[in-house]
Design an enzyme around this catalytic site. Structure first.
Site, mmCIF file in Angstrom:
data_model
loop_
_atom_site.group_PDB
_atom_site.id
_atom_site.type_symbol
_atom_site.label_atom_id
_atom_site.label_comp_id
_atom_site.label_asym_id
_atom_site.label_seq_id
_atom_site.Cartn_x
_atom_site.Cartn_y
_atom_site.Cartn_z
ATOM 1 N N GLN A 181 -22.296 90.180 86.312
ATOM 2 C CA GLN A 181 -20.841 90.232 86.406
ATOM 3 C C GLN A 181 -20.259 89.276 87.451
ATOM 4 O OE1 GLN A 181 -17.242 93.492 87.007
ATOM 5 N NE2 GLN A 181 -19.305 94.233 86.736
ATOM 6 N N SER A 226 -15.950 99.805 95.217
ATOM 7 C CA SER A 226 -16.372 99.777 93.818
ATOM 8 C C SER A 226 -16.132 98.377 93.280
ATOM 9 C CB SER A 226 -15.640 100.838 92.996
ATOM 10 O OG SER A 226 -16.329 101.031 91.775
ATOM 11 N N GLU A 227 -17.087 97.878 92.510
ATOM 12 C CA GLU A 227 -17.149 96.454 92.194
ATOM 13 C C GLU A 227 -15.973 95.949 91.368
ATOM 14 O OE1 GLU A 227 -20.712 97.356 90.303
ATOM 15 O OE2 GLU A 227 -20.108 96.683 88.311
ATOM 16 N N ASN A 228 -15.267 96.859 90.681
ATOM 17 C CA ASN A 228 -14.147 96.412 89.865
ATOM 18 C C ASN A 228 -12.897 96.137 90.682
ATOM 19 O OD1 ASN A 228 -14.430 99.275 90.094
ATOM 20 N ND2 ASN A 228 -12.769 99.537 88.634
ATOM 21 N N SER A 277 -14.094 90.752 95.078
ATOM 22 C CA SER A 277 -14.994 91.910 95.101
ATOM 23 C C SER A 277 -16.459 91.474 95.104
ATOM 24 C CB SER A 277 -14.715 92.795 93.887
ATOM 25 O OG SER A 277 -15.376 94.025 94.017
#
Lengths: 220, 225, 220, 225
Positions: C101, D47-49, D89
């Site tokens: 990602q 949190s990665e988002n 992030s």
């Protein structure tokens, strides 16, 4: 709860030592942490490597560091109109690594983001490509540019909460936001320290994870 | 024949900017182009230190030193403007998001090579700033400069003698004598100052010039017709 | 004055054609421009290359594109819990390029920022390094990752002014802000279009220079 | 000897997190660690988002689907929290700004190799998400998992049989039987479940284990003393 507020600029520069690499935010005077400039002088450190867009002017700014001869090398995009720096440059007592501004910012970002470098089209066919590795992708030539890291990154914010979340003021954001990701110790000089919860979560530019120290600029 | 004044040159450039285009005016002389944007041009000005929709210089005493342009001069922000960090600002520049950058230059070659950051002489420290990022990244690079140096030498040359900023990037040259397009077939004069013969222009120009079929005339106020 | 507001999703996808590369914002449903999902379906295009963090789920989302078989290839980090995609993946009728990602985001950013690629430590010594160039810097091995570009980038914003300045809502910002820099045509589906001047210049995340089209999500 | 429950395992991990540390809990089981953070721990969850200072799950009916975690579950934001885009992030993750990432795993090798993204079998599409960025970037990588598979095979192995996420990154392993440190001299048991003999643990562990001199005892609720 986490609280990164320190008393003053002297506390913000605690631990800086001879030979350190230091990032200083700012484009001209906007974003330059002036309290830090003076606190570092007071520490009487030497042989700093300075990463900054400019090299001061003739005013009360980074030119003081050149006057005091505490900088061994500057990595910089535009060291013009900088009287004290120019004198030492001509005398050969300070080293200059001239870096195109966008490349400078991107190298700092790469340092903060854990990248090993990036391929830039900027400088191909010019002196800025000298001594750098060339990589061709899809028939187009790029220069391999390497990341920049620092022992300390000092920037000027507008507001910070006690956790260390930071906003900036207008064009004073410039290099500060990226430098705040790339120092081993990051200290932010702000106009005002506010309570946790006072900053809009959508408008925080530098989240507190990047920030180690915050202090309010003295009104003197 | 009197060469265009600096103001008339700035006006000539301003009249050519694309309607509603995103434009960077570099530092120094090109920033005066902003003063001549026609009413309703919709042009949106970018400055590399992190601002879009640059407005006019504030009134004396109203300066905010946290609100400056790439030349470190106080500016204002137009309604609809935005602030961002240098990383996003240079993404705009390098990533091809600007329609036009107007830059000063020491020399432009017939191939569109640009030399605008140092004359390489003396012991003064050089500075590059964001000029090179603009030169590489903007969709169109326009140069705005005097046609010759103070001692009469052509700034439009076969090959740049000064250190290059970027190769083959300039698309159009506005001087105090003419407008030149940089084409694959070399330099083409698109407009010529009223009263100046093409041969007189060639005398002042090191690189070869051809004249476009539909070439125009520049009047003393910078209008072109 | 510049005004990039278009009437609806159909107008926002105008010009999309067979074989195009399309970025779709979103992490799960947050940031996914759902009106665009349906408008693209209505255009009956085929053979799209889709760049997206996910491949839909079983709901009213990108799974519709796989059901309609309009995607030839997906570049994606987490195509799990995606029933329609999984069926076609097993049948071999859709190609998957699986990308970590952070690398996906960074490749999109590189595309938007005009870089030729970057050196990533992510994936070294794993299958994600297969077939990619390795570059050693200061004794550490990195993978050369290449930029991603798209014909269209479609993202979901919160508010947009008529010039095209955009804010996002909470974690719906995710990949949208970066994708908005990397499409040849960028269209933003928003909750509400506001007047120029209604957005705080300090809080605009995507400045209007990146945005070609804006439309308000239908309340139907 | 009854292995730790999932809740007790989550509690054990929570009790070890550094005071005021920046922590990412991945997706799935490790996210339950958040439910057992001691009062006043000051731990800040990422949190990665694109969110820092993740708060508890909202009450039923209060969910905001624009406010989710990396597992796509609704969350809340604590006071002092912030939102940012994925690029920043992952700069936090890859750039070494997180103190600890707690990840699930299929296998961990004696060298700290991590396999947690695919078992490589069947025709299901694989997914990698942000696990690999965390594994490479966080200052400390802790794994939290059952000690063995459902059919009794060790997840702590000489060499990972499943495709790797990253090499040599795991620093500590929390299982439902013990806590293991990954050291330069191999795996060292730091704490052992009350009533479990070290030989019984070795029977369930493919990789060699040594016992640290000051090893501790884990009680059924996940406390360690």
């Amino acid at each position: 709860m986490r609280n990164v507020v320190v008393e003053d600029a002297a506390a913000a520069v605690e631990g800086i030592k001879d030979g350190d690499t230091v990032m200083m935010g700012g484009f001209g005077g906007a974003g330059l942490p002036l309290g830090v400039v003076k606190a570092v002088l007071d520490r009487r450190v030497r042989d700093l490597t300075l990463i900054s867009n400019n090299a001061g002017s003739t005013e009360d700014d980074l030119s003081l560091w050149f006057e005091a001869r505490i900088v061994r090398k500057i990595v910089c995009s535009y060291p013009r109109s900088a009287k004290q720096f120019a004198e030492q440059y001509r005398a050969g007592t300070v080293e200059l690594e001239l870096v195109p501004q966008g490349t400078l910012v991107e190298r700092i970002r790469a340092g903060g983001a854990g990248l090993g470098g990036f391929l830039s089209p900027v400088g191909v066919g010019t002196v800025f490509a000298d001594g750098k590795e060339k990589i061709v992708v899809d028939g187009r030539e790029f220069i391999l540019e390497l990341p920049l890291h620092a022992d300390f990154a000092f920037v000027k914010g507008h507001l910070a909460d006690t956790l260390g979340n930071v906003t900036y003021n207008k064009t004073a954001r410039n290099h500060c936001a990226v430098m705040a990701t790339a120092g081993r110790t990051v200290a932010v000089e702000v106009d005002r320290v506010v309570n946790v919860g006072d900053l809009d979560p959508e408008a925080i530019v530098t989240p507190c994870i990047f920030v180690d120290r915050v202090f309010a600029r003295s009104s003197r | 024949m009197i060469p265009l004044s600096r103001d008339a040159l700035a006006r000539m450039v301003a009249l050519h900017l694309p309607q509603e285009g995103f434009v960077n005016l570099g530092i120094g002389a090109p920033t005066h182009v902003a003063d001549y944007l026609p009413e309703g041009s919709g042009v949106i000005l970018h400055s590399e230190n992190g601002v879009l929709n640059v407005g006019p210089k504030p009134a004396a005493g109203e300066e905010d030193w946290d609100l400056i342009n790439a030349g470190k001069m106080p500016i204002s922000l137009r309604t609809g403007g935005s602030y961002f960090d240098s990383s996003l600002s240079f993404a705009m520049m390098r990533g091809g998001h600007l329609d036009v950058a107007v830059l000063g230059a020491f020399q432009v070659s017939k191939a569109g090579d640009l030399a605008n950051w140092t004359t390489g002489d003396n012991g003064s420290p050089p500075g590059i700033g964001g000029a090179i990022d603009l030169a590489v990244g903007a969709k169109s690079i326009w140069v705005m400069m005097d046609h010759t140096t103070k001692d009469g030498r052509s700034r439009i040359v076969e090959r740049c003698g000064y250190p290059l900023t970027a190769r083959g990037v300039v698309t159009r040259i506005f001087t105090n004598l003419c407008i030149i397009e940089v084409t694959e077939d070399g330099l083409a004069v698109r407009a010529l100052l009223d009263g100046l013969a093409i041969e007189a222009l060639r005398d002042r120009t090191e690189a070869p010039l051809r004249v476009m079929g539909d070439s125009l005339t520049i009047t003393q106020d910078g209008s072109v017709a």
